[in-house]
Structure formats: C-alpha cells, structure tokens
Motif scaffolding. Structure first.
Motif, PDB file in Angstrom:
ATOM      1  N   ARG A   1      10.890-128.514  72.621  1.00 34.39           N
ATOM      2  CA  ARG A   1      11.135-129.901  73.018  1.00 34.39           C
ATOM      3  C   ARG A   1      10.636-130.834  71.928  1.00 34.39           C
ATOM      4  O   ARG A   1       9.580-130.589  71.329  1.00 34.39           O
ATOM      5  N   THR A   2      11.380-131.902  71.707  1.00 34.31           N
ATOM      6  CA  THR A   2      10.974-132.936  70.762  1.00 34.31           C
ATOM      7  C   THR A   2      10.804-134.240  71.528  1.00 34.31           C
ATOM      8  O   THR A   2      11.740-134.707  72.187  1.00 34.31           O
ATOM      9  N   ALA A   3       9.584-134.813  71.473  1.00 33.42           N
ATOM     10  CA  ALA A   3       9.280-136.074  72.163  1.00 33.42           C
ATOM     11  C   ALA A   3       9.237-137.181  71.113  1.00 33.42           C
ATOM     12  O   ALA A   3       8.266-137.301  70.357  1.00 33.42           O
ATOM     13  N   PHE A   4      10.259-138.010  71.050  1.00 32.48           N
ATOM     14  CA  PHE A   4      10.394-138.990  69.973  1.00 32.48           C
ATOM     15  C   PHE A   4       9.325-140.081  70.006  1.00 32.48           C
ATOM     16  O   PHE A   4       9.013-140.674  68.967  1.00 32.48           O
ATOM     17  N   ASP A   5       8.751-140.350  71.180  1.00 36.20           N
ATOM     18  CA  ASP A   5       7.760-141.430  71.307  1.00 36.20           C
ATOM     19  C   ASP A   5       6.328-140.927  71.307  1.00 36.20           C
ATOM     20  O   ASP A   5       5.402-141.701  71.582  1.00 36.20           O
ATOM     21  N   SER A   6       6.097-139.670  71.023  1.00 36.52           N
ATOM     22  CA  SER A   6       4.742-139.094  71.048  1.00 36.52           C
ATOM     23  C   SER A   6       4.462-138.400  69.711  1.00 36.52           C
ATOM     24  O   SER A   6       4.679-137.186  69.583  1.00 36.52           O
ATOM     25  N   PRO A   7       3.988-139.130  68.705  1.00 34.71           N
ATOM     26  CA  PRO A   7       3.789-138.537  67.371  1.00 34.71           C
ATOM     27  C   PRO A   7       2.779-137.394  67.362  1.00 34.71           C
ATOM     28  O   PRO A   7       2.907-136.472  66.561  1.00 34.71           O
ATOM     29  N   ASN A   8       1.768-137.424  68.244  1.00 30.83           N
ATOM     30  CA  ASN A   8       0.769-136.349  68.256  1.00 30.83           C
ATOM     31  C   ASN A   8       1.232-135.114  69.037  1.00 30.83           C
ATOM     32  O   ASN A   8       0.697-134.023  68.836  1.00 30.83           O
ATOM     33  N   GLN A   9       2.181-135.305  69.942  1.00 31.63           N
ATOM     34  CA  GLN A   9       2.757-134.182  70.704  1.00 31.63           C
ATOM     35  C   GLN A   9       4.277-134.186  70.511  1.00 31.63           C
ATOM     36  O   GLN A   9       5.046-134.086  71.453  1.00 31.63           O
ATOM     37  N   TYR A  10       4.648-134.266  69.233  1.00 34.97           N
ATOM     38  CA  TYR A  10       6.056-134.457  68.895  1.00 34.97           C
ATOM     39  C   TYR A  10       6.871-133.188  69.187  1.00 34.97           C
ATOM     40  O   TYR A  10       7.946-133.255  69.759  1.00 34.97           O
ATOM     41  N   TYR A  11       6.325-132.044  68.798  1.00 26.74           N
ATOM     42  CA  TYR A  11       7.020-130.772  69.020  1.00 26.74           C
ATOM     43  C   TYR A  11       6.262-129.926  70.051  1.00 26.74           C
ATOM     44  O   TYR A  11       5.042-129.775  69.955  1.00 26.74           O
ATOM     45  N   LEU A  12       6.986-129.374  71.002  1.00 23.75           N
ATOM     46  CA  LEU A  12       6.426-128.411  71.947  1.00 23.75           C
ATOM     47  C   LEU A  12       7.228-127.121  71.818  1.00 23.75           C
ATOM     48  O   LEU A  12       8.454-127.112  71.989  1.00 23.75           O
ATOM     49  N   ILE A  13       6.534-126.037  71.523  1.00 25.64           N
ATOM     50  CA  ILE A  13       7.166-124.722  71.425  1.00 25.64           C
ATOM     51  C   ILE A  13       6.556-123.826  72.493  1.00 25.64           C
ATOM     52  O   ILE A  13       5.332-123.684  72.569  1.00 25.64           O
ATOM     53  N   GLN A  14       7.421-123.224  73.324  1.00 25.31           N
ATOM     54  CA  GLN A  14       6.957-122.369  74.412  1.00 25.31           C
ATOM     55  C   GLN A  14       7.635-121.008  74.355  1.00 25.31           C
ATOM     56  O   GLN A  14       8.851-120.913  74.133  1.00 25.31           O
ATOM     57  N   ASN A  15       6.849-119.968  74.549  1.00 22.00           N
ATOM     58  CA  ASN A  15       7.345-118.598  74.632  1.00 22.00           C
ATOM     59  C   ASN A  15       6.763-117.949  75.880  1.00 22.00           C
ATOM     60  O   ASN A  15       5.552-118.016  76.114  1.00 22.00           O
ATOM     61  N   ARG A  16       7.628-117.342  76.654  1.00 26.06           N
ATOM     62  CA  ARG A  16       7.202-116.792  77.941  1.00 26.06           C
ATOM     63  C   ARG A  16       7.749-115.373  78.105  1.00 26.06           C
ATOM     64  O   ARG A  16       8.884-115.068  77.695  1.00 26.06           O
ATOM     65  N   PHE A  17       6.941-114.523  78.732  1.00 26.50           N
ATOM     66  CA  PHE A  17       7.364-113.153  79.027  1.00 26.50           C
ATOM     67  C   PHE A  17       7.001-112.838  80.471  1.00 26.50           C
ATOM     68  O   PHE A  17       5.859-113.035  80.898  1.00 26.50           O
ATOM     69  N   ASP A  18       8.001-112.374  81.235  1.00 26.05           N
ATOM     70  CA  ASP A  18       7.806-111.986  82.634  1.00 26.05           C
ATOM     71  C   ASP A  18       7.961-110.479  82.773  1.00 26.05           C
ATOM     72  O   ASP A  18       8.929-109.890  82.268  1.00 26.05           O
ATOM     73  N   ASP A  19       7.026-109.866  83.467  1.00 29.78           N
ATOM     74  CA  ASP A  19       7.080-108.436  83.791  1.00 29.78           C
ATOM     75  C   ASP A  19       7.046-108.330  85.312  1.00 29.78           C
ATOM     76  O   ASP A  19       6.028-108.634  85.936  1.00 29.78           O
ATOM     77  N   ARG A  20       8.181-107.909  85.906  1.00 32.48           N
ATOM     78  CA  ARG A  20       8.319-108.009  87.351  1.00 32.48           C
ATOM     79  C   ARG A  20       8.663-106.657  87.961  1.00 32.48           C
ATOM     80  O   ARG A  20       9.464-105.896  87.425  1.00 32.48           O
ATOM     81  N   LEU A  21       8.065-106.375  89.127  1.00 33.53           N
ATOM     82  CA  LEU A  21       8.387-105.193  89.916  1.00 33.53           C
ATOM     83  C   LEU A  21       9.018-105.653  91.227  1.00 33.53           C
ATOM     84  O   LEU A  21       8.415-106.431  91.967  1.00 33.53           O
ATOM     85  N   GLU A  22      10.233-105.167  91.498  1.00 34.28           N
ATOM     86  CA  GLU A  22      10.969-105.562  92.689  1.00 34.28           C
ATOM     87  C   GLU A  22      11.096-104.389  93.658  1.00 34.28           C
ATOM     88  O   GLU A  22      11.281-103.250  93.252  1.00 34.28           O
ATOM     89  N   GLU A  23      11.016-104.711  94.934  1.00 40.25           N
ATOM     90  CA  GLU A  23      11.166-103.700  95.986  1.00 40.25           C
ATOM     91  C   GLU A  23      11.919-104.321  97.150  1.00 40.25           C
ATOM     92  O   GLU A  23      11.549-105.391  97.642  1.00 40.25           O
ATOM     93  N   THR A  24      12.985-103.665  97.589  1.00 33.28           N
ATOM     94  CA  THR A  24      13.802-104.185  98.681  1.00 33.28           C
ATOM     95  C   THR A  24      14.149-103.067  99.652  1.00 33.28           C
ATOM     96  O   THR A  24      14.482-101.955  99.233  1.00 33.28           O
TER      97      THR A  24
END
Length: 802
Positions: free
Chosen positions: A281-304
């Motif tokens: 994400r790029t926040a044009f009005d926030s010079p100190n928090q201009y770029y936000l980079i996020q990486n996420r990993f989900d490890d899920r066990l399903e049972e039905t």
C-alpha cells in the motif's frame, strides 16, 4: 422485534393454504427393459411425452445396469415413449396407460451403423440439460471435481465464476444458493461435498414463484436420494496431496420397499491447506508511513463430517410425504503469520512487526425438513408444502501475539498478547405452500406463500494482557442481535398460444409481494436499526418455438439484494490490525431491474444457447476501502449510487467425433459503476469476459477422461478491479468389478496458475493484494456400489480432494 402483529402474516397464510382439498385421480407406473439383441442397455434416456405434443418431455428417466426403467405416478392417458442413446438409432412407441402397473414389451435398440463405423462407442451422458430458465448440471458427469466440495463443482459449471476465496458470481453478481430448493445454514458450499450432490440447477432470470432476493440468479443444489427398489449402497475412499495430505471417505445406503424408502449417508474429509498473501500500500499523505509491505502465510487444518437421513412414504399414488435430517460438523484450525513493514517516502526503514494468530473455529449445523406433495388426474394441477428449520452454532477463538522487529527481523521489545472470542448461534426456518390450478383450457394459475424467519445472536469479545491478566477491551467487543421475517406471496399465470400438438408461443406473467420486518441491536456501541418495508416484483417470460428444436425467449424481472448478516454486523475484525474489516448496519437493500433475450437451437450433434442480458441496479452494495489518519485501512460495505451491466452469454455443446463431446461457455459484459454519492471520484467502467471449456473423452470401454480449462478476465469494482484468474483441471475414471466399482485420479489446477487478488485506489492511497492457495492437488479415488438395482450415480463423485 415485537412478535404480535407481525406473526399474524405467518398464521393467516397457513390458515388460507392448509385446508386446500384435493381430488381423486388415476395414476399408474410404466415399467420396461431396453435391449441390444439379448443384452441389456444402460444409460438409455427414456422420455415420456404427450401423444399430441411430442416436443415437451413430461418425465425423463435413465435405464439402469440391467436395462430396466420405471416411470412413476403417470396419469392415465395416451403417451409417446422415446428411447435415445448415442451410438443407437432413436426409437419411439405409442402407449395407452389405463392400469396401475403397465409393463411395456422389451424394447430393442438398433446400433447406428453410421456412427459406429466399426468402432465401439462408449456412452457419454450430456453434462448439461437446458431449461427455459437456465440449465441443470448432473454432478456425476463432472469428473475433474469427482473429489471436491460444492465450491469445486461450481468452479467447473458453465457460466459460474468462483474465485480462490470461494466467492461465487454469475454475470458479475452473487446468486442466491438454495439446498433442495430451500434456504439453509448449509448454503456455505465449502461444507457440502461433491459426493452428496445429485445435480445443480442454474436459474438466470427467476419467475415470480422464486425468492426475489436473487439478483445474481439462483443456484439450487439438489442432494442425492436414491429410490431404487431393494437395498442399495456405495462406499468410497479418497486420498491425495496438495501442500499437505488430504483424506476422505463416504458411505450411502438406502432401502426401498412397498410404500417406504429409507436412506442414510455419511461422509468426511480431512485436509491440510496453505495460503500465501502479499500486499503493498502507498499512502500519499503519510510521508513516514508511505509504503506498507505485508507478507502472510496461513497453515490450516480442515475437518468436516456430514450425515443425512431421509424417509419417504407414499400411502397411495396421489400423495407422498418425506422427512429429511442433515447434520454437519466443520472445524478449522488456522495458524497465521503476518509480517508488516512501514517505509518512508524516501524508502527508509520505519517500523516492522510480526503478528501470529492461532485460530480455532468450529461450526455445527442441524437441519430438518418435512415435505408433502399431492398429484391430481389433471397433470396441470399440483399442490406442495414444505416446512424446514436449520440451526447453527459457530465458535471462533483466537490467540494473537504481536512482536516488534528491527529491519533485519531481530526481536525488539516485549510481545503484545491478545485473545478474541466469537460465539454465534443462529437459525433459519422456512414455511412454503405452492398450488397450481388450470383456469382455462390452456392456462394455469399458480400461487403460493413462503415465510422465512432468521435469528442470530453474535457475541464477540476482545481481550489484551495487562499485568499477567487478560482484560476485556470494551472498544473492540460487542454483542449484535439480529432477527428478520420475510413473508412472500405470489400469483402467476401460464399459458400458450396455438394448438396443443403444435404450440408456437408460451408465456407467463406474475407478481410477487414480499413484506420484510427486521431489527438489529449492537449493545456495546448502542446501535439500533429497525426496518419494515413492502416491495413488489413483477416478472414476465415469452417463448416462441419456430419448430421443436429451437426457441426464442424474452424475459423481464425485478429483484432485490438484501444485505446479509455479515454485511450488517458492525463488529470490526482486527486480525490484521493494519487492514481491518467491519459491517455496516445502515445498509439499504439493492433493487435491480433485468431483461434478457435468448435463443436456443438443437441439432443432432450440436446445441447452442445464447442470451443478451441487461441489468440496472440502484443502491448497489459493494466494499469501500478507506485509509484513516492513523495508517489503518478499514474496509466496509456501503451503498453506491447505481450500476449498469449488459452483455452476451453463450453455451455451446457438441459431439465432434464418436468418442468426444465438448461444452464451451463464455460471457462478455460491460459494467458501469457510479459511486459519486460516496466519493465524487468513484466511477468505474470495465469490460470483462470469461471462457470455460469442458472436454469429455471415452477412450475405451468403461473409461472417462475429462479436461477443463477456465479463464476469467479482470472484473471491475468501484475502487479498482479484481485480477484475472486462469487454470486447468483434469480427471480420469475407469470402471472395474463388472461396472460396480470405479478407480479415478483427479488433478486440480494442473499448472498451478490459480492466483487471486485485487487493486484499489483513491486520492490518498493505492493498494495491491495477491494471494495463492494450494489449489494444485492430486487425488486417487476408489468407489464400490452394491445392491439389488445398481445405478451409475452410486459410484460417481464419492470423494473430496479437499
């Protein structure tokens, strides 16, 4: 919501419809066997038509493995019986039914020498059955999802688009999903295994007898119920691997004798799943928090686990009663790791943290349904009644640990600990009556009532650790109570123009009224919303048949899209503290006017169905993403001004050669969105298209090979667009053990190309998000059928690649 006068609608309608008195009639059964010389022929389509109008099928059945067929509850009269199977010449015979059990002389089919040409032809049943309102898919014919959920099956259904998150759309809109024709807590298609599905009906432009809350059309999922005489059953096993192991099994048995039919089914699935997400994400009005980079990993066990019991009772040939009970248990244990990094406008490091969420969700559903059907000597007259209740209890508990990091991911400071609890019991009940009565020689008047009652109590609590004790956070905790009643009545007239044996025009015109009472109360933030409104929904359909093999159709309907509970619930989901989501209790319903012009043509080896459609909607409900001054983005649904959608949709089915049939479906549409009421800059005009091709091959006797490819172009949203999606699946099955068993292999997302994501932008930010689920998987399957009247559907689709 106050009870009193609102419930009177319910009881008045019951009092009106319950005393309907039905008349006696004469009905009979038609039995027979189809042979090739002395050998029985299975999979033959046995079609019953009126002797005076052979273009309209009254009943259709398929012969079993010993060539037998049975047409039940047919009114006495003169008919024409047709017998059709690829590789054989079509046959027909006149029939006069004047007794309760009519035995037809053995039918001898003659091979079609022009088609056979010295090569054995293995039967390929049609994947799609066309109807004037849409089409019906036979689930067992979809091999590439022979092990999967209903969501997987819908992915490979013509005209339906399913994204990797499970979002389902038709022509860019979300359809109403029914289970056996009723509203249900089981409408989450991820919890319905393909093994339990008999067919899927798609209704693009519903008439007045259907719920008005279906702006994207209706998907009716019909669950399997065997009624073959004697004791019959099947067992299935499946195992495979995606990012982790997957295992499932199923068991179905039924016993039918005399006036009774009993059925019991059970299936389960266990699967390890993973998901990777990257967002910036790029926040044009926030010079100190201009770029936000996020990486996420989900490890899920399903049972039905799913269990189903059905009991059917037919005291005579006029009346039938049925009882159905369904139980579902679904559990998901998800461990999510999210790393977020802020960088300045000059691309210097600012802050970084890691957020680990350990979430356990459990959902239990119990559903019961009672049905009654009454038939009459006049087939145009019918009465049916249904009452059902579905109960759901859902819990979700999450432990969250947030840890600050240096640029090189070294730990700094103490972790911040949180816990969330979500308890949500809910119920939905249906009461429905439908009655059809001929009022003229050609015309039939249809009328009915449907009541839907929903009740939900959602209790969400957030806590954080202070001085070694978890303390409730009142700003992030809430209780939301919601209840709703919908009382609907409709009136519809159907008729035709022309002679009974050569109908050229058919038409219906109807109107539906729906009275809605709902009330929502959010305790913590003192939000109280109460609505009471009446809407009317006219519908009209006109069909012209230049001959028995093709027709033109013109239709119009007015529909509504009521906000769901998830969209109304004001809770804020803080699992990702920088990208939060909430509902909007002030949403208004979306109103839609749609029109459609279609043409359908049938040849011996080719059929084409094409439709031009137009839809105009006001108060459209779409997500809105806003960036707040503290750097946190909040996504919530809101009402935009209007949208206009128009396009072309086509389905083509062909038999190019003896061993191959193919189905292609595609859609081109333009979507114009005007959201100036929310933000003067919101207006998005996007052209989108999709294409899907399903190939079926008979390589040798008892074998089936299916190859499916799908492409969805980018789809417009008010603030951006969803990215393109494309993938291919394949499945193979070989019959063994004299046709009573089957071995199969399924590979989903063969080239591992299925990626989902979207972009969004406003004057102060831009946002991009992509995620990849472990969609590529391989499954090995085995099924075996036993019993006194084996049918092919008992060994197909018994596994789940989930």
């Amino acid at each position: 919501m106050s009870g009193g006068f609102k419930y009177k609608y319910f009881f008045i309608c019951v009092a009106i419809w319950l005393p309907i008195i039905s008349l006696s009639q004469n009905l009979g059964n038609i039995n027979g066997v189809v042979l090739d010389k002395q050998s029985p022929v299975e999979f033959v389509s046995v079609i019953l038509t009126s002797f005076n109008d052979s273009t309209k099928a009254l009943k259709v059945v398929t012969t079993d493995s010993i060539g037998h067929f049975k047409l039940k509850d047919v009114p006495f009269g003169d008919y024409l019986l047709k017998f059709q199977l690829i590789g054989y010449l079509s046959s027909s015979q006149k029939l006069n039914l004047n007794e309760s059990n009519k035995q037809v002389a053995p039918v001898q089919l003659q091979p079609d020498s022009k088609m056979l040409d010295g090569v054995e032809v293995v039967s390929q049943k049609d994947l799609i059955k066309k109807t004037p309102q849409g089409f019906i898919i036979n689930a067992k014919d979809n091999l590439t999802q022979a092990g999967g959920t209903a969501t997987d099956l819908l992915k490979n259904t013509p005209t339906i688009v399913v994204d990797p998150e499970g979002g389902i759309t038709i022509r860019g809109k979300t359809p109403l999903i029914l289970i056996n024709g009723r509203n249900s807590n089981l409408s989450s298609t991820d919890r319905i295994p393909a093994s339990s599905i008999e067919s899927i009906e798609i209704i693009n432009n519903p008439s007045a007898q259907y719920d008005a809350d279906a702006d994207g059309g209706i998907i009716n999922i019909k669950l399997k119920k065997n009624t073959a005489k004697g004791t019959n059953g099947s067992v299935g096993l499946g195992a495979g691997y995606g990012a982790a192991g997957r295992l499932n099994s199923s068991f179905i048995i039924n016993h039918s004798t005399g006036k009774w039919n009993f059925g019991l089914a059970y299936d389960n699935r266990f699967a390890g799943r993973t998901r990777k997400i990257h967002a910036n994400r790029t926040a044009f009005d926030s010079p100190n928090q201009y770029y936000l980079i996020q990486n996420r990993f989900d490890d899920r066990l399903e049972e039905t686990h799913n269990a189903k019991l059905n009991i059917d009772y037919s005291p005579d040939q006029r009346n039938s009663f049925s009882f159905e009970a369904i139980g579902n248990f679904d559990s998901q244990h998800n461990i999510e790791t999210l790393t977020s990094t802020f960088r300045t406008q000059s691309d210097s490091f600012n802050t970084k943290n890691s957020r680990r969420s350990d979430e356990l969700g459990v959902e239990k559903v119990a559903e019961v349904a009672f049905n009654y059907n009454r038939k009459f000597s006049n087939p145009k007259r019918a009465l049916s009644a249904n009452i059902s209740s579905s109960y759901n209890y859902e819990t979700e508990n999450t432990d969250i640990t947030t840890q600050s990091l240096l640029e090189d991911s070294t730990l700094t400071g103490n972790p911040f600990l949180q816990r969330t609890y979500n308890y949500q019991p809910s119920s939905v009940s249906n009461l429905r009556f439908d009655y059809a009565h001929p009022v003229t020689k050609k015309g039939v008047l249809e009328t009915g009532y449907k009541g839907i009652m929903r009740l939900t109590n959602a209790d969400f609590q957030s806590q954080y650790l202070i001085n070694n004790e978890f303390v409730r956070n009142p700003l992030a905790s809430n209780v939301f109570n919601f209840q709703e009643q919908i009382h609907a009545a409709y009136l519809q007239f159907r008729s035709y123009i022309g002679k009974e044996d050569s109908v050229k025009w058919k038409y219906d015109i109807g109107i539906r009224f729906e009275q809605v009472f709902n009330e929502g109360n959010a305790v913590s933030n003192n939000i109280h919303v109460k609505r009471d409104y009446l809407n009317y929904f006219p519908t009209a359909n006109l069909l012209y048949y230049p001959n028995q093999n093709d027709y033109f159709k013109l239709s119009f309907s007015r529909r509504i899209n009521r906000p769901s509970l998830g969209q109304l619930n004001p809770f804020t989901d803080v699992t990702d503290s920088l990208s939060q989501h909430s509902g909007n209790p002030y949403l208004k319903p979306e109103l839609i006017n749609s029109a459609e012009f279609g043409y359908n043509k049938e040849w011996k080896k080719l059929s084409i169905s094409t439709n031009l459609f137009y839809r105009y909607a006001t108060n459209i409900i779409r997500p809105y993403l806003s960036l707040q001054s503290n750097g946190v983005s909040l996504t919530f649904p809101t009402n935009y001004g209007n949208s206009e959608t128009y396009g072309l949709e086509s389905i083509i089915s062909a038999f190019p050669v003896k061993f191959w049939n193919v189905n292609f479906s595609g859609s081109l549409y333009q979507q114009n969105i005007n959201g100036s009421n929310v933000n003067p800059d919101i207006a998005n005009n996007v052209f989108s298209w999709y294409g899907k091709i399903i190939n079926n091959f008979s390589l040798w006797k008892g074998s089936k090979l299916q190859i499916m490819a799908n492409y969805n172009s980018p789809i417009g949203t008010p603030q951006g667009q969803k990215i393109e999606i494309y993938y291919a699946d394949l499945g193979f099955q070989q019959k063994i053990l004299k046709g009573k068993g089957g071995l199969g292999i399924v590979v989903t997302d063969v080239f591992n190309t299925q990626i989902n994501g979207y972009t969004a932008a406003a004057s102060n930010f831009s946002y991009n998000r992509k995620f990849k689920i472990d969609t590529r998987a391989i499954m090995l399957t085995f099924a075996y059928s036993f019993g006194t009247a084996f049918k092919e559907e008992l060994i197909e689709n018994k596994f789940s690649n989930e």
